[in-house]
Every structure is written in C-alpha cells, then in structure tokens.
Scaffold this active site. Sequence first.
Site, PDB file in Angstrom:
ATOM      1  N   PHE A 144      22.086   5.593  51.766  1.00  0.00           N
ATOM      2  CA  PHE A 144      21.649   6.090  50.467  1.00  0.00           C
ATOM      3  C   PHE A 144      21.460   7.592  50.580  1.00  0.00           C
ATOM      4  O   PHE A 144      20.525   8.067  51.228  1.00  0.00           O
ATOM      5  CB  PHE A 144      20.344   5.439  49.995  1.00  0.00           C
ATOM      6  CG  PHE A 144      19.962   5.910  48.609  1.00  0.00           C
ATOM      7  CD1 PHE A 144      20.502   5.305  47.494  1.00  0.00           C
ATOM      8  CD2 PHE A 144      19.098   6.976  48.443  1.00  0.00           C
ATOM      9  CE1 PHE A 144      20.178   5.749  46.217  1.00  0.00           C
ATOM     10  CE2 PHE A 144      18.775   7.433  47.175  1.00  0.00           C
ATOM     11  CZ  PHE A 144      19.314   6.816  46.058  1.00  0.00           C
ATOM     12  N   ASP A 230      20.631  13.637  57.261  1.00  0.00           N
ATOM     13  CA  ASP A 230      19.962  13.564  55.970  1.00  0.00           C
ATOM     14  C   ASP A 230      18.517  13.132  56.214  1.00  0.00           C
ATOM     15  O   ASP A 230      18.228  11.962  56.421  1.00  0.00           O
ATOM     16  CB  ASP A 230      20.687  12.561  55.065  1.00  0.00           C
ATOM     17  CG  ASP A 230      20.014  12.404  53.704  1.00  0.00           C
ATOM     18  OD1 ASP A 230      18.869  12.873  53.544  1.00  0.00           O
ATOM     19  OD2 ASP A 230      20.622  11.792  52.807  1.00  0.00           O
ATOM     20  N   LYS A 271      12.466  16.298  48.870  1.00  0.00           N
ATOM     21  CA  LYS A 271      11.243  15.538  48.625  1.00  0.00           C
ATOM     22  C   LYS A 271       9.990  16.286  49.080  1.00  0.00           C
ATOM     23  O   LYS A 271       9.551  17.214  48.427  1.00  0.00           O
ATOM     24  CB  LYS A 271      11.358  14.152  49.265  1.00  0.00           C
ATOM     25  CG  LYS A 271      12.443  13.273  48.637  1.00  0.00           C
ATOM     26  CD  LYS A 271      12.366  11.857  49.131  1.00  0.00           C
ATOM     27  CE  LYS A 271      13.518  10.988  48.633  1.00  0.00           C
ATOM     28  NZ  LYS A 271      13.531  10.804  47.181  1.00  0.00           N
TER      29      LYS A 271
END
Length: 423
Positions: A144, A230, A271
């Site tokens: 994801f 990531d 984030k």
Amino acid sequence: MQTITSSNQAIALEDKYGAHNYHPLPVVLAKGEGVFLWDVEGKRYYDFLSAYSAVNQGHCHPRIKDALIEQASTLTLTSRAFHNDVLGPFEKYITEYFGFDKVLPMNTGAEGVETAIKIARKWGYEKKGVDENQAKIIVAENNFHGRTTTIISFSNDENARRNFGPYTAGFIKIPYDDVDALKEALSDPDVVAFLVEPIQGEAGVYVPSDDYIKQAKAACEAKNVLLIADEIQTGIARTGSLLAVCGNCTCEKSCEKQATYTKPDMLILGKAISGGFYPVSAVLADDHIMGVIKPGQHGSTFGGNPLGAKVAMAALEVVSDENLAQNARKLGELFRVRMQKLVDRYTIVKLVRGKGLLNAVVVNDTEESSTAWDICVALKDNGLLAKPTHGNIIRFAPPLVMTEEQLHECCDIIEKTIAAFEK
C-alpha cells in the site's frame, strides 16, 4: 457554517454531500488531546489508530501547535517561485536528522511515492543507462503506497484497482519478504529500483524477516538498483526506532554506524513528520541520485512552504526530545504480551504481530466476515477507537506519548470486548 449538535446530524450531512469513498466507524470526533479523542456528545475515547500513524506525537501537541500558530501569523505560502526564510533551515535540519544529502519536500504521502518513482526512473535513464521508457520498478505484493492512478497500477487490491484503468506500465510485483524472488526480478537489466515498505501496515502489519531489508539492499547494490523505503507509516518512531530500517536501534537520529541500520537509497516520509497538524511529506536521497532533478521537472505549489516546514521541524524535535522511539518499543512489547494472553485464552482471536506500537490482532474468521468490524464497534462503545484492515485484522496503533498505565487500561478494554464475543 452549520453548527453540529449530534453525531447523527454530522453523519447524515457527510452521507448527503460527501463522496462515499470511506466507510468510517459511526463516531463523530470533535476534540483531541494527547492519546484521547472526544465525540460531539462529549464521550472520551482512547485513540488506537493515531490517524493512520500521522499523530505519533499525540493530538494537538502544544509545541507543534505553538510553532504552527507563530508561523501562520507570519508567513504561510510563497510558492517555490521565491525563496523563503524557513525552507533552507528545514532542509538542513531534516537531511541531518535522517542522514542524507538532499530532500525534496512535498505534501502528501502519495505525492512522496510519486516523487520517488519519478526520481528513480530519471536516475535509471541518466545514470544507469537504461533505454528511455524501459525503466522498471520492483514492488511487493499486498503493498500500500497510496491511491493515485500510477500507484494503484501496481496494487493487487482489486477494490482499489477495478474500473480505474488503463494502468501505468513499468512495475514488477514479487512476493513480500522473499529475497530469492527479488534476486530473480533484479536479473532484468532495465530494473532501476525496488520500492518496499519495511513493514506492510495496511496489508495487516506484516513484519518481514529480521534481515529482509538488509538482504534486499545488498541484492539491489549488486545490480546497481536503488532501494526505496516507504516509511510513511512505519517511520517517525512508530516501530520502536526512528525508522523501521533502523532495525533494533533506538537512537533518535539515523546513524550508519549502527549494525542494524540499513540505509535506503531513497527514503519516503509523511504522516507523523508533521504530527498531524499539516500535510508534509519528503523524499530524501544523496546527491548522486537527487541531482538528476532539474528546475521545472518536478514541484508543488505548497511543497516546502514555510508553514509546513516550521511544523515539521517542531514535530521531529518532539520525537527526539520526548524519547518516543524508546517509549514505542517498551509499550509495544507490553502490548503484544497482553494480546498474546488473549490469543491463548480466546478462540475468536488467533494471532498477534507487530513491532513497536504498530500492531495487529488477527480475528479467527474470514476476510469477508463482519466480525472484526463488529469488534471495533464494540470497542468504540467501550471507549477505544480502532479500525479493521483487510476484513479480519484489527490494527492497533496508539499515539506514542501513551503511558504504561494508559496502555494497560486499554488492554483491559480490549480484553473485556473480546471476552464478550467469545462463543
């Protein structure tokens, strides 16, 4: 603006006027502080999702809030048509913090991934010598990385992909945590990068073998291929170290001298890099990689704006000053011990896994069942907010400022809820 006086009113407005691209739990939140959230009616909850790890520092952290207010009162946006007096200090701060030569700041996590893909392809053509339009990037199954058109092109989540084609070419999917499969894919001379999550969060908190990332980096180096990590969800102390690629190191800054640290060629952050106050993401790399990007070839009106830059520096200072990595590691170990006791006692849950304060409990039912959802609704009723992922998996990821006493109180709530579902 219409004043919201009840949860039902707020949900009805969203249902009527908003696109139905999310399926939230039936709770309407109006206030947050630290590890707590309050709904419109004033009920307090423990937050065990942390906005998908965007608020690792806790809700409305006062130091980050003060930085935002101060900068918002001075200068918020200039675009990159001009210099501003915060961007340079931010770039110096974040590159030294994570140990890279250069940073390219953006806004959202998906933008960070798209940026890394562009840089990797350009590096492949200009530095590795791959023929134009032939570059390939290896990705892991069940990944994801976001929901843009390019990113869903290499997803195997049919709900994310179906009826959004045609898809972007140039990606090779291999099984996660499979170094042999990676080595086979690397035999293709047109491969320029391997894009991977050090822990697959959205897929259900799958933690790979201890040496997976280290072996992957060695395999990539042998074929002159970039390793792109990531860490949008796993970074910023979430897994008990500053980055998941730091392994078992609890230092508050990336350090190549640590035996457990595997430095990626490119690092994607988002984030919690801003503590949930403002959209900030970043791609970090050394000069020989980042140098392929020239003026006009990539950018963003908001990327690198002074407000986001000031907020991000404050958010990273909080991580370091409050020892959040160490706290995540200690509390994560306690949480998994408590959850394992539930697995041993109750048949409705069958597995607990995770690292630091990124954990998941697997419900003993099918992905198509509503059991995990029903448990999360019951947890909400008992004062704790969590969310299922992939049908039968519940992700538990509280803010990293949680105390040991609060963690045990939350585990008591989870146990009470699970016990009520036991047949």
